[in-house]
Scaffold this motif. Structure first.
Motif, mmCIF file in Angstrom:
data_model
loop_
_atom_site.group_PDB
_atom_site.id
_atom_site.type_symbol
_atom_site.label_atom_id
_atom_site.label_comp_id
_atom_site.label_asym_id
_atom_site.label_seq_id
_atom_site.Cartn_x
_atom_site.Cartn_y
_atom_site.Cartn_z
ATOM 1 N N UNK A 117 11.437 10.801 -3.682
ATOM 2 C CA UNK A 117 10.789 10.020 -4.739
ATOM 3 C C UNK A 117 9.706 10.843 -5.439
ATOM 4 N N UNK A 118 8.938 11.556 -4.659
ATOM 5 C CA UNK A 118 7.832 12.341 -5.217
ATOM 6 C C UNK A 118 8.359 13.510 -6.035
ATOM 7 N N UNK A 119 9.354 14.197 -5.503
ATOM 8 C CA UNK A 119 9.879 15.364 -6.202
ATOM 9 C C UNK A 119 10.587 14.986 -7.502
ATOM 10 N N UNK B 174 1.093 17.291 -4.834
ATOM 11 C CA UNK B 174 1.194 18.625 -4.206
ATOM 12 C C UNK B 174 0.819 18.546 -2.727
ATOM 13 N N UNK B 175 -0.277 17.835 -2.428
ATOM 14 C CA UNK B 175 -0.746 17.721 -1.048
ATOM 15 C C UNK B 175 0.240 16.955 -0.173
ATOM 16 N N UNK B 176 0.690 15.811 -0.645
ATOM 17 C CA UNK B 176 1.583 14.983 0.166
ATOM 18 C C UNK B 176 2.954 15.638 0.280
ATOM 19 N N UNK B 177 3.390 16.335 -0.770
ATOM 20 C CA UNK B 177 4.666 17.062 -0.716
ATOM 21 C C UNK B 177 4.621 18.170 0.328
ATOM 22 N N UNK B 178 3.477 18.838 0.415
ATOM 23 C CA UNK B 178 3.336 19.906 1.410
ATOM 24 C C UNK B 178 3.472 19.340 2.824
ATOM 25 N N UNK B 179 2.872 18.195 3.051
ATOM 26 C CA UNK B 179 2.967 17.563 4.377
ATOM 27 C C UNK B 179 4.404 17.119 4.645
ATOM 28 N N UNK C 44 0.829 -1.197 0.000
ATOM 29 C CA UNK C 44 0.000 0.000 0.000
ATOM 30 C C UNK C 44 0.867 1.251 0.000
ATOM 31 N N UNK C 45 1.978 1.223 0.737
ATOM 32 C CA UNK C 45 2.896 2.360 0.739
ATOM 33 C C UNK C 45 3.476 2.559 -0.657
ATOM 34 N N UNK C 46 3.874 1.469 -1.289
ATOM 35 C CA UNK C 46 4.427 1.547 -2.638
ATOM 36 C C UNK C 46 3.381 2.134 -3.588
ATOM 37 N N UNK C 47 2.146 1.683 -3.468
ATOM 38 C CA UNK C 47 1.063 2.214 -4.302
ATOM 39 C C UNK C 47 0.833 3.697 -4.017
ATOM 40 N N UNK C 48 0.920 4.068 -2.748
ATOM 41 C CA UNK C 48 0.753 5.469 -2.348
ATOM 42 C C UNK C 48 1.811 6.343 -3.025
ATOM 43 N N UNK C 49 3.045 5.855 -3.067
ATOM 44 C CA UNK C 49 4.132 6.596 -3.714
ATOM 45 C C UNK C 49 3.915 6.669 -5.228
ATOM 46 N N UNK C 50 3.391 5.600 -5.812
ATOM 47 C CA UNK C 50 3.124 5.606 -7.251
ATOM 48 C C UNK C 50 2.036 6.620 -7.585
ATOM 49 N N UNK C 51 0.996 6.669 -6.775
ATOM 50 C CA UNK C 51 -0.082 7.637 -6.998
ATOM 51 C C UNK C 51 0.465 9.057 -6.868
ATOM 52 N N UNK D 17 3.395 10.074 -7.423
ATOM 53 C CA UNK D 17 4.254 10.381 -8.568
ATOM 54 C C UNK D 17 3.431 10.661 -9.824
ATOM 55 N N UNK D 18 2.219 10.092 -9.907
ATOM 56 C CA UNK D 18 1.410 10.209 -11.117
ATOM 57 C C UNK D 18 0.341 11.292 -11.046
ATOM 58 N N UNK D 19 -0.168 11.567 -9.859
ATOM 59 C CA UNK D 19 -1.283 12.506 -9.702
ATOM 60 C C UNK D 19 -0.759 13.841 -9.167
ATOM 61 N N UNK D 20 -0.766 14.878 -10.009
ATOM 62 C CA UNK D 20 -0.201 16.168 -9.587
ATOM 63 C C UNK D 20 -0.871 16.767 -8.346
ATOM 64 N N UNK D 21 -2.180 16.628 -8.211
ATOM 65 C CA UNK D 21 -2.871 17.192 -7.046
ATOM 66 C C UNK D 21 -2.472 16.465 -5.761
ATOM 67 N N UNK D 22 -2.479 15.142 -5.818
ATOM 68 C CA UNK D 22 -2.076 14.369 -4.637
ATOM 69 C C UNK D 22 -0.606 14.625 -4.319
#
Length: 89
Positions: free
Chosen positions: A84-86, A32-37, A16-23, A25-30
């Motif tokens: 990873x996200x950035x 942005x939100x997770x990067x802010x946190x 699930x964590x791996x999937x969370x990171x994939x999302x 990386x693929x979804x700009x809105x998500x």
């Protein structure tokens, strides 16, 4: 308390964590939100994640997803996740 008697699984083994990171990386809105946190200082990141995961539990979110979000409270995990996200931009 099972974690006292056994090894804690690495976050990389949490699908699930791996999937969370994939999302993220693929979804700009998500992303942005997770990067802010993840960009918050340690105290504020952990406080925000505690609020988020408490709310997730109240809404009966899947336990794996809650654990994946909780893992972001770990400083090293948060730092690596942010990298990873950035790098996905």
């Amino acid at each position: 308390m099972p974690f006292l008697f056994g090894k804690k699984k690495p976050v990389s083994e949490n699908e699930t964590f791996v999937a969370l990171m994939q999302i993220a990386r693929q979804d700009p809105d998500f992303r942005k939100q997770i990067s802010a946190i993840l960009s918050m200082d340690d105290f504020n990141r952990k406080s925000a994640l505690n609020s988020i995961t408490d709310n997730m539990r109240l809404q009966k979110a899947p336990k794996d997803l809650v654990r994946a979000m909780e893992s972001l409270a770990d400083d090293a995990v948060a730092e690596r996740a942010l990298e990873l996200i950035q790098n996905a931009k």
